[in-house]
Design an enzyme around this catalytic site. Structure first.
Site, PDB file in Angstrom:
ATOM      1  CE1 TYR A 146      55.981  50.335  94.901  1.00 37.73           C
ATOM      2  CE2 TYR A 146      55.640  51.963  93.183  1.00 37.73           C
ATOM      3  CZ  TYR A 146      55.317  50.753  93.777  1.00 37.73           C
ATOM      4  OH  TYR A 146      54.329  49.976  93.236  1.00 37.73           O
ATOM      5  CE  LYS A 198      44.065  46.074 103.605  1.00 36.65           C
ATOM      6  NZ  LYS A 198      42.831  45.407 103.197  1.00 36.65           N
ATOM      7  CG  ASP A 230      40.798  45.335 100.521  1.00 38.60           C
ATOM      8  OD1 ASP A 230      40.600  46.552 100.728  1.00 38.60           O
ATOM      9  OD2 ASP A 230      40.685  44.486 101.424  1.00 38.60           O
ATOM     10  CG  ASP A 254      52.893  51.158  90.116  1.00 35.10           C
ATOM     11  OD1 ASP A 254      52.618  51.279  88.913  1.00 35.10           O
ATOM     12  OD2 ASP A 254      53.884  50.525  90.530  1.00 35.10           O
ATOM     13  CG  ASP A 258      49.592  49.583  85.110  1.00 36.14           C
ATOM     14  OD1 ASP A 258      49.739  50.787  84.833  1.00 36.14           O
ATOM     15  OD2 ASP A 258      50.452  48.711  84.868  1.00 36.14           O
TER      16      ASP A 258
END
Ligand code: NAD
Length: 367
Positions: A146, A198, A230, A254, A258
């Site tokens: 980001y 990852k 994943d 992030d 959620d």
């Protein structure tokens, strides 16, 4: 002990829910003999209206001098978008991003807690969720993809060759400090860390793994493992109870926080904390400013009240005070009181202020 706390009520339901949280603060102060100097400052749409900017310099200065900051929420009605033509491009949410940066808050703690009294609110089956759930997601907040360099290269001759890039950058220092925060938190919980990455495709994830091995040496009581993102996304809905503390990058955190918050099924219940190198932290509910219900005395103040519990735990190292707030919330729920967002038939419907008062009463009476 006297603590200086800046409150930033912000927009929408922010002022209503922060008012209840401040009542709780005072109740804890009386009970445990602490004083609080509370200083209210502006952020978000109210600051844009009054001062022409979403985060006035005075707010920043006051927050930097404080022991902790309690925020309600920022943002106006997303359907109106009052600020699309602001001359500097400012908008309410920029105030929040800026205050986190100004205070150098690089770690974001988002607990996904499901109280046993609310277990029917979870979209997951009872046999998966069990009686309750308590997962802490520690997300890196100020680096990663980001914040990396962004570019767009336009090919005027062949538009299909136009491309965009977002750089994913992490230094060892940035990785080490967030891991340290996460491992320290695990020592105050169940001593179990899963670092989500990852690493099968990303070089930065490989560096995260190397630094994890180094940091873990300083926390011999903590068991840790690695998990691909994943798989973590899948495991959160298949077997969420396996997790104690998840530590991860900005983008993965992030998304996973959620997801984890939704499996508890109650957005009005979830607190959060943002921390840096010092004990100064920013505490806020995980939800937004809910302009659709602002001013109606129906918002759930519990996420903000539980954020105050996190303030006691992480900024002030006052575990008994934090536990007293959490126990009072549990007792109010056990006694059958519900705000509209968590209400189902057979329970007692209460408004924002009544919920705050009920929690205060139970703090006074030890739950
Ligand atoms: P939201 O979280 O404000 O609301 C989503 C839904 O949940 C709404 O129906 C709302 O009524 C309900 N809700 C939220 N908090 C509640 C509570 N405490 N009690 C009962 N119900 C509650 O998200 P949104 O509608 O997408 O965004 C509204 C505004 O909030 C936007 O301007 C957005 O930018 C801003 N926002 C701010 C933050 C923040 O300050 N950290 C976070 C998310 C969104």
């Amino acid at each position: 002990m006297t603590k200086r706390i800046v409150i930033l009520p912000g927009d929408g339901i922010g002022p209503e829910i922060v008012m209840q949280a401040v009542m709780v603060l005072h109740e804890i102060g009386d009970k445990f003999n602490h004083g609080f100097i509370i200083d209210e400052q502006m952020i978000g749409e109210v600051a844009l209206d009054a001062e022409g900017c979403s985060l006035p310099d005075k707010t920043i200065a006051k927050c930097k001098q404080a022991d902790a900051v309690l925020l309600g929420a920022v943002g106006g009605d997303p359907n109106i978008n009052r600020w699309k033509n602001h001359p500097t491009g400012d908008r309410p949410e920029k105030g929040l991003l800026k205050i986190r940066k100004e205070l150098n808050l690089f770690s974001n703690l988002r607990p996904a807690i499901l109280y046993s009294e609310l277990k029917d609110a979870s979209p997951l089956k009872a046999e998966i969720i069990g009686n309750n759930l308590d997962v802490m997601i520690v997300r890196e907040l100020t680096s990663g993809i980001y914040f990396g360099k962004k570019s767009r290269v336009t090919d005027a001759e062949n538009d299909e060759e136009t491309y965009a890039t977002d750089e994913l950058f992490y230094s060892k220092k940035e990785i080490r400090r967030i891991l340290k925060t996460g491992f320290e938190i695990a020592t105050k919980r169940n001593n179990n860390v899963v670092v989500v990455d990852k690493a099968n495709v990303l070089e930065s994830s490989k560096l995260w793994r190397e630094v994890t091995a180094e940091v873990a040496n300083d926390f011999p009581s903590v068991t840790y493992s690695h998990m691909y993102v994943d798989n973590a996304a899948m495991q959160l809905v298949v077997n969420p109870k396996q997790f104690d503390v998840i530590i991860t990058t900005n983008m993965f955190g992030d998304i996973l926080s959620d997801e984890a918050s939704m499996i508890t099924g109650s957005i009005g219940m979830l607190p959060s904390a943002s921390l840096g190198e010092t004990t100064l932290g920013l505490y806020e509910p995980s939800h937004g400013s809910a302009p659709d219900i602002a001013g109606e005395d129906i918002a759930n103040p519990i996420a903000t009240i539980l954020s105050v519990a996190m303030m006691f735990r992480y900024s002030f190292s006052m575990e008994a005070e934090a536990a007293a707030i959490e126990a009072a919330v549990g007792k109010v729920l056990a006694d059958g009181y519900r705000t509209k967002d968590i209400y189902t038939d057979g329970f007692k419907l209460v408004g924002t202020s009544q919920m705050g008062e009920l929690i205060c009463e139970r703090i006074v009476n030890n739950g």
